[in-house]
Design a protein around this motif. Sequence first.
Motif, mmCIF file in Angstrom:
data_model
loop_
_atom_site.group_PDB
_atom_site.id
_atom_site.type_symbol
_atom_site.label_atom_id
_atom_site.label_comp_id
_atom_site.label_asym_id
_atom_site.label_seq_id
_atom_site.Cartn_x
_atom_site.Cartn_y
_atom_site.Cartn_z
ATOM 1 N N GLY A 288 0.797 -1.225 0.000
ATOM 2 C CA GLY A 288 0.000 0.000 0.000
ATOM 3 C C GLY A 288 0.828 1.272 0.000
ATOM 4 N N HIS A 305 1.709 1.799 3.600
ATOM 5 C CA HIS A 305 0.760 2.922 3.537
ATOM 6 C C HIS A 305 1.431 4.296 3.423
ATOM 7 C CE1 HIS A 305 -1.790 -0.318 4.790
ATOM 8 N NE2 HIS A 305 -1.251 -0.361 5.982
ATOM 9 N N TRP A 307 3.410 7.513 1.661
ATOM 10 C CA TRP A 307 3.284 8.264 0.399
ATOM 11 C C TRP A 307 4.540 9.106 0.265
ATOM 12 C CZ3 TRP A 307 3.218 13.330 -1.249
ATOM 13 C CH2 TRP A 307 2.557 13.608 -2.458
ATOM 14 N N TRP A 322 2.707 4.975 7.206
ATOM 15 C CA TRP A 322 1.862 6.179 7.119
ATOM 16 C C TRP A 322 2.693 7.473 7.179
ATOM 17 C CZ3 TRP A 322 -0.521 2.230 10.271
ATOM 18 C CH2 TRP A 322 -1.638 1.645 9.673
ATOM 19 N N ARG A 324 4.321 10.660 5.223
ATOM 20 C CA ARG A 324 4.197 11.429 3.989
ATOM 21 C C ARG A 324 5.472 12.243 3.819
ATOM 22 N NH1 ARG A 324 -0.244 13.741 0.864
ATOM 23 N NH2 ARG A 324 0.558 15.454 -0.364
ATOM 24 N N GLU A 326 7.643 14.707 0.929
ATOM 25 C CA GLU A 326 7.498 15.375 -0.359
ATOM 26 C C GLU A 326 8.403 16.597 -0.460
ATOM 27 O OE1 GLU A 326 3.589 17.343 -0.801
ATOM 28 O OE2 GLU A 326 3.306 16.962 1.329
ATOM 29 N N ALA B 354 -6.054 2.512 6.090
ATOM 30 C CA ALA B 354 -6.163 3.902 6.549
ATOM 31 C C ALA B 354 -5.694 3.977 8.003
ATOM 32 C CB ALA B 354 -7.580 4.411 6.413
ATOM 33 N N HIS B 370 -5.333 3.929 2.730
ATOM 34 C CA HIS B 370 -4.023 4.492 3.099
ATOM 35 C C HIS B 370 -4.082 5.970 3.511
ATOM 36 C CE1 HIS B 370 -2.896 0.804 1.123
ATOM 37 N NE2 HIS B 370 -3.261 1.278 -0.054
ATOM 38 N N PHE B 372 -4.585 9.190 6.009
ATOM 39 C CA PHE B 372 -4.080 9.402 7.369
ATOM 40 C C PHE B 372 -4.832 10.581 7.977
ATOM 41 C CE2 PHE B 372 -1.273 11.561 10.333
ATOM 42 C CZ PHE B 372 -0.694 10.536 11.055
ATOM 43 N N TRP B 387 -4.412 7.925 0.211
ATOM 44 C CA TRP B 387 -3.102 8.509 0.564
ATOM 45 C C TRP B 387 -3.207 10.000 0.880
ATOM 46 C CZ3 TRP B 387 -2.194 4.888 -3.735
ATOM 47 C CH2 TRP B 387 -1.512 3.744 -3.349
ATOM 48 N N ARG B 389 -3.673 13.092 3.479
ATOM 49 C CA ARG B 389 -3.292 13.279 4.880
ATOM 50 C C ARG B 389 -4.018 14.503 5.425
ATOM 51 N NH1 ARG B 389 1.550 11.401 7.564
ATOM 52 N NH2 ARG B 389 1.880 12.550 9.475
ATOM 53 N N GLU B 409 -4.265 12.114 -2.193
ATOM 54 C CA GLU B 409 -2.834 12.445 -2.087
ATOM 55 C C GLU B 409 -2.517 13.881 -1.671
ATOM 56 O OE1 GLU B 409 -0.474 10.814 -5.331
ATOM 57 O OE2 GLU B 409 -2.065 9.387 -5.767
ATOM 58 N N VAL B 410 -3.525 14.698 -1.338
ATOM 59 C CA VAL B 410 -3.199 16.041 -0.853
ATOM 60 C C VAL B 410 -2.943 15.969 0.658
ATOM 61 C CG1 VAL B 410 -4.582 17.178 -2.636
ATOM 62 C CG2 VAL B 410 -5.583 16.780 -0.376
ATOM 63 N N VAL B 411 -2.309 17.026 1.186
ATOM 64 C CA VAL B 411 -2.168 17.134 2.635
ATOM 65 C C VAL B 411 -2.895 18.397 3.075
ATOM 66 C CG1 VAL B 411 0.151 18.115 2.369
ATOM 67 C CG2 VAL B 411 -0.584 17.329 4.593
#
Lengths: 365, 433
Positions: A288, A305, A307, A322, A324, A326, B354, B370, B372, B387, B389, B409-411
């Motif tokens: 994932g 999970h 990204w 989990w 993130r 970027e 998730a 997934h 958050f 994905w 967040r 996919e955004v935060v």
Amino acid sequence: MVRLGNRMKALILVGGYGTRLRPLTLSAPKPLVEFANQAMVMHQIQALAKVGVSEVVLAVNYQPNTMRDFLAREQEKLGIKITTSQENEPMGTAGPIKLAEEHLNDGEPFFVLNSDVTCTFPFQQMLEFHKKAGAEGTLLVTKVEEPSAFGVVVYDADGRINRFVEKPKMFVGNRINAGIYLLSPSVFARIPLKPTSIEKEVFPAIAVDGNLFCMELDGFWADVGKPKDFITGTGAYLKHLRNVEPHRLRSGPEFFGNVLVDPSATIGLGCRIGPDVVIGPDCVVENGVCLKRVTMLPRSKVRSHSWVCDSIVGWDSVVGEWVRMESTSVLGEDVTIKSEVYLNGAVVLPHKSVGEDIPEPKIVM
Amino acid sequence: MRAATSDPARKMGEPVSKKQKTGPVKAVILVGGASKGTRFRPLSMDCPKPLFPVAGFPMVEHHIQACATLDNMAEIILLGFYEEELFTPFIEGCTERYGIRIRYLREIVSLGSAGGLNRYRDDILAGDPSAVVILHCDIACSFPLAKMLAFHAAKSARVTVLGKELSLEEAHKYGEMAVNPESDEMIHYAAKPQSNISPVINCGVYVFHPDVFDKLQTVGGSRSSAMGSDQEEGIVRLEQDLLMPMAGQQFIYVYKMEEFWFQIKVPVHALIATKLYLEYFAKAKPELLSKNLAATRGTLARAASQSSFDVGTSAAKLDIQEPCLIHPSANIQPGARVGPNVTIAAGVMIGAGARLLDCIILEDVIIREHAFVKNSIIGWNSQIGAWTRVQGSETSPSIFSAGVTANAEVVVDSCVVLANKSISSSCRGEIIL
């Protein structure tokens, strides 16, 4: 057609500590940092070996043992002589050429490459062009969108260079010096044995004599000396790979765009990988996970999970669950990002553990 | 405005058999009105603040439950100036669940915290209660009402105030009460004082002897004549008009509570109050959490076997880190990890893998694979992409009103998002109108 003789030689300007590519270059000399799963300098050495270059000289001003050992192994593998020429004081961009004269000067033209540059390396065409034009020096030039940040080359229809304009404020052209040259031995006489700039001193002098030519590069070009450029350059390289060796790229329902995965890496289920992703040897991507425009250096791991986008994961680093990551986040060697953390433009030095969010770009010492 | 939900499937405790020991007791919960809930925006724009879910139940249901479990509770009155219809389904549901008479009395205009008590004096005192419990709606606590009533009787008090000792620093934000340590009498009252008066604060829960209503009428009457203004007529404030003047007259006593107490003013307080309630439930009412979890696991087992969705994590189990309160109708896919301090309302869909912690998920929200979510309140019918967040800090959470979509996919970090907005790029520290 002019055949490249096996007597041809090449000089790669490696230079110093590769500070622009820190924190990666805190753990490995820049030429050994893997770009698209291969040490940066090997992209150039292999391309040179392919056209029959028999000896490559690396101009360095420091040389850790790791580099010496690595080059010895590669020399064996490729059957090509790899030597180093070490400067004891900074010699500029032309000085190292003069310093290596005894290795390079066999009466034939030789290649000079900046080590930060990767492209399609059209050495054969350069040689043909050089001979045909009767040039003393031939530069590869490439088209860029914003020439104002570079040195622009102004030249005639036949490729004869008139002048160079450093960081022009007004548009004078959009072709820049790509950092790859073919020089005739007469150039040695133009370089004094002291710090000298090839771009600012040697080339303008040859241009004045009307003996400096340039050839337009047809294909991708990338300067990968900084993390941001390393990431975009990886995308350009993978696109090139798609054209020339598509079988090396991964395909399947979980892969999007151009993705290069070492066979020894393991990828979990339910992932979304790509575009422009490189996964190195012995890397682990758990279930994932979403990766976009990411390089995972050898033995690194991204747990379930997470990204990760526009980032570089350093050797042996672990990105928790989990997470993130970027905006040009770069993890040095052996970094741990704890589960559930958010990194936005975080640059993390080797052997650090990060347990809290970094919502704005920041360097973690 | 969103209609109050009524959920016959759940209640917070069993109805209590009515044993008449002393006289009947009544309760009045002061719920305020729409114009009073502005600090609770944007959540109060979609739902009357008293009905906003805290720890899985409408804020005021915690009060109702505490009142309903008293032995001799005769009637619970909700007093406020919201439109009555907003409370009708909720009151009907509670009446059934707790087996007690509950009704709503509407003030036409705001008459101050005690003006409505004055106006509806006859309704409140009908049936001749021996004591009336008065509760402010915007608090979260363990409501030790039985102990308070016993204390009230033992002291032969006219008014008993629920008090709690805080640090002197904290106490400044509230009404401070100087208490005689021997008699427990309140000897002085100061509202949000600048200087140190006492670490004991007024928790906003009172027990009144019926005589006190006579007193209220007097102060109400005297004020209106003294002010000589129509606008001010009938306005009576509990603190300024009753507690302050009557302090030190062997009229008011303070019962000091030990457990948690918290006031819910702004949205972040709903998250903090939820956490406090869940921690309290884990100790005092564990069946509330486990009962719901068991039900959820039952649902899960069915959902997992029927679902065609598979991310290859079929071996993964539902992973809940307590305390959490999850509605049985919520569908949580395997591989998700939930908790601690999460409440999930009816009809919510949580995708595989998730991760949810320290958040309130309201009805019919969809959270994709997934994603958050941390330190956030996700409003009714909102959707969070794969994905994606959504997070905030403990002091500055992300708050989604109803029908917000956060694309894949955004935060979204520490943002307040008003209803029906779609978020397609990352944002931080913004109010999105």
